[in-house]
Design a protein around this motif. Sequence first.
Motif, PDB file in Angstrom:
ATOM      1  N   ASN A  29       0.856  -1.190   0.000  1.00  0.00           N
ATOM      2  CA  ASN A  29       0.000   0.000   0.000  1.00  0.00           C
ATOM      3  C   ASN A  29       0.891   1.239   0.000  1.00  0.00           C
ATOM      4  O   ASN A  29       1.291   1.716   1.056  1.00  0.00           O
ATOM      5  N   GLU A  31       0.387   4.243  -0.180  1.00  0.00           N
ATOM      6  CA  GLU A  31      -0.142   5.458   0.436  1.00  0.00           C
ATOM      7  C   GLU A  31      -0.316   5.336   1.947  1.00  0.00           C
ATOM      8  O   GLU A  31      -0.933   6.194   2.579  1.00  0.00           O
ATOM      9  N   ARG A  33       0.193   5.724   5.779  1.00  0.00           N
ATOM     10  CA  ARG A  33       0.814   6.741   6.634  1.00  0.00           C
ATOM     11  C   ARG A  33       1.890   6.065   7.481  1.00  0.00           C
ATOM     12  O   ARG A  33       1.826   4.863   7.739  1.00  0.00           O
ATOM     13  N   SER A  63       9.744   8.867  -2.554  1.00  0.00           N
ATOM     14  CA  SER A  63       8.491   9.367  -1.999  1.00  0.00           C
ATOM     15  C   SER A  63       8.130  10.680  -2.675  1.00  0.00           C
ATOM     16  O   SER A  63       8.999  11.441  -3.100  1.00  0.00           O
ATOM     17  N   ARG A  65       5.187  13.860  -2.155  1.00  0.00           N
ATOM     18  CA  ARG A  65       4.116  14.432  -1.343  1.00  0.00           C
ATOM     19  C   ARG A  65       2.937  14.740  -2.254  1.00  0.00           C
ATOM     20  O   ARG A  65       3.074  15.479  -3.226  1.00  0.00           O
ATOM     21  N   ARG A  69      -0.382  13.755   2.164  1.00  0.00           N
ATOM     22  CA  ARG A  69       0.170  12.411   2.355  1.00  0.00           C
ATOM     23  C   ARG A  69       1.365  12.166   1.445  1.00  0.00           C
ATOM     24  O   ARG A  69       1.492  12.769   0.398  1.00  0.00           O
ATOM     25  N   ASN A  70       2.194  11.240   1.870  1.00  0.00           N
ATOM     26  CA  ASN A  70       3.287  10.763   1.032  1.00  0.00           C
ATOM     27  C   ASN A  70       2.801   9.577   0.206  1.00  0.00           C
ATOM     28  O   ASN A  70       2.024   8.755   0.683  1.00  0.00           O
ATOM     29  N   HIS A  71       3.279   9.506  -1.004  1.00  0.00           N
ATOM     30  CA  HIS A  71       3.040   8.357  -1.872  1.00  0.00           C
ATOM     31  C   HIS A  71       4.419   7.769  -2.167  1.00  0.00           C
ATOM     32  O   HIS A  71       5.322   8.484  -2.589  1.00  0.00           O
ATOM     33  N   TYR A  72       4.583   6.491  -1.923  1.00  0.00           N
ATOM     34  CA  TYR A  72       5.887   5.844  -2.066  1.00  0.00           C
ATOM     35  C   TYR A  72       5.922   4.977  -3.310  1.00  0.00           C
ATOM     36  O   TYR A  72       4.913   4.413  -3.724  1.00  0.00           O
TER      37      TYR A  72
END
Length: 99
Positions: A29, A31, A33, A63, A65, A69-72
């Motif tokens: 996942n 997204e 946290r 990553s 932003r 939220r951060n998206h990896y």
Amino acid sequence: MELLEPEPELPSWTFLTNHAHVLLAIHRNPELRQRDISHAVGITIGAVQRIIHELEEGGYIESERIGRRNHYRVTADKPLRHPLESDHTIADLLRTLDS
């Protein structure tokens, strides 16, 4: 007040490192946290932050932003770091663990 799921029961030791657990959680996942990663892996948020920083520095994840939220993104073609495993990639590890 936010309700948190009960802490998962974790064994006293595992075959994979916390770095592998964080990487696997992000792979499953992108997204999540950091708080959710911390809960899933069973480590502190500070430890998650350190591991994410180390994985980014090593080129294993990126990553971005997006909003709040951060998206990896996992860099799947990177080799594993230990000499015994260096002929395998992150993709090999993730494929094995997702089977």
